[in-house]
Scaffold this motif. Sequence first.
Motif, PDB file in Angstrom:
ATOM      1  N   GLY A 104       1.218  -0.929  -0.036  1.00  0.00           N
ATOM      2  CA  GLY A 104       0.005  -0.092   0.097  1.00  0.00           C
ATOM      3  C   GLY A 104       1.080   1.072   0.189  1.00  0.00           C
ATOM      4  N   THR A 108      -0.920   6.484   4.012  1.00  0.00           N
ATOM      5  CA  THR A 108      -2.277   6.235   4.046  1.00  0.00           C
ATOM      6  C   THR A 108      -2.108   5.157   4.780  1.00  0.00           C
ATOM      7  N   ASN A 109      -1.126   3.692   5.140  1.00  0.00           N
ATOM      8  CA  ASN A 109      -0.859   2.640   6.681  1.00  0.00           C
ATOM      9  C   ASN A 109      -1.089   3.658   7.959  1.00  0.00           C
ATOM     10  N   ALA A 112      -4.047   5.456   8.600  1.00  0.00           N
ATOM     11  CA  ALA A 112      -4.864   3.956   9.694  1.00  0.00           C
ATOM     12  C   ALA A 112      -4.706   3.453  10.593  1.00  0.00           C
ATOM     13  N   GLN A 167      -6.424   8.109  -1.999  1.00  0.00           N
ATOM     14  CA  GLN A 167      -6.239   7.660  -1.168  1.00  0.00           C
ATOM     15  C   GLN A 167      -6.653   6.264  -1.100  1.00  0.00           C
ATOM     16  N   ARG A 170      -5.821   3.353  -2.468  1.00  0.00           N
ATOM     17  CA  ARG A 170      -4.626   2.827  -1.973  1.00  0.00           C
ATOM     18  C   ARG A 170      -5.523   1.550  -1.124  1.00  0.00           C
ATOM     19  N   VAL A 171      -5.874   2.084  -0.532  1.00  0.00           N
ATOM     20  CA  VAL A 171      -6.908   0.914   0.887  1.00  0.00           C
ATOM     21  C   VAL A 171      -7.392  -0.043  -0.095  1.00  0.00           C
ATOM     22  N   LYS A 174      -5.070  -2.207  -1.760  1.00  0.00           N
ATOM     23  CA  LYS A 174      -4.196  -3.263  -0.940  1.00  0.00           C
ATOM     24  C   LYS A 174      -4.987  -4.479  -0.446  1.00  0.00           C
TER      25      LYS A 174
END
Length: 194
Positions: A104, A108-109, A112, A167, A170-171, A174
């Motif tokens: 990812g 962004t990781n 979260a 974003q 990306r989530v 992943k």
Amino acid sequence: MARTKEFDPEAALQSALELFWQRGYEATSMADLVDYLGIGRASIYATFGSKHELYLKAMDRYAETRDPPLLAELSQPGPALPAVRSVVRRFAEEAASPEMRLAGCLVTNTAAELAPHDPAAARRVELSWDRVETPLCSALIRAQAQGELPEDRDPRALARMLFVLLQGLRVVGKASDDPARVRDAAEQALTLLD
């Protein structure tokens, strides 16, 4: 007499970045870092500080390498919308690629995993997000001034929508094994620029 470092701190930081990117902050132990970096715990502490400080330095390194090309791409002279479309499509392709899918995006990781309860990580997330949203907005303002984007469109709102989409790509990229999901979403979002 001070001892010289027996490792390259820049290479160690890059390795730490890779490990944090693959596993996340909480799932990476100090023992994991010692094993992956191939250096002693005391050397890690002496060079980088705590695990948290090392993580923040890894985030800074990530931003140093990932953000400038985006700014350069969106700041090119000439028509702006092709660059915006290219960025959105590239994010979709990266999100759908097997290499990126597992890791990812570190920012962004972090958003979260850490941002809700870690002010230092949250600041870095916001800075990184600004370094995506601001050039997108500038490119869309330029596109509107050049007649590429209709006058009734709000460049700032469009930039924010595209940023949130990026974003989300990306989530979802992943977690999903269906690359069409992110590609279709990106293409639909780009129709708002017509």
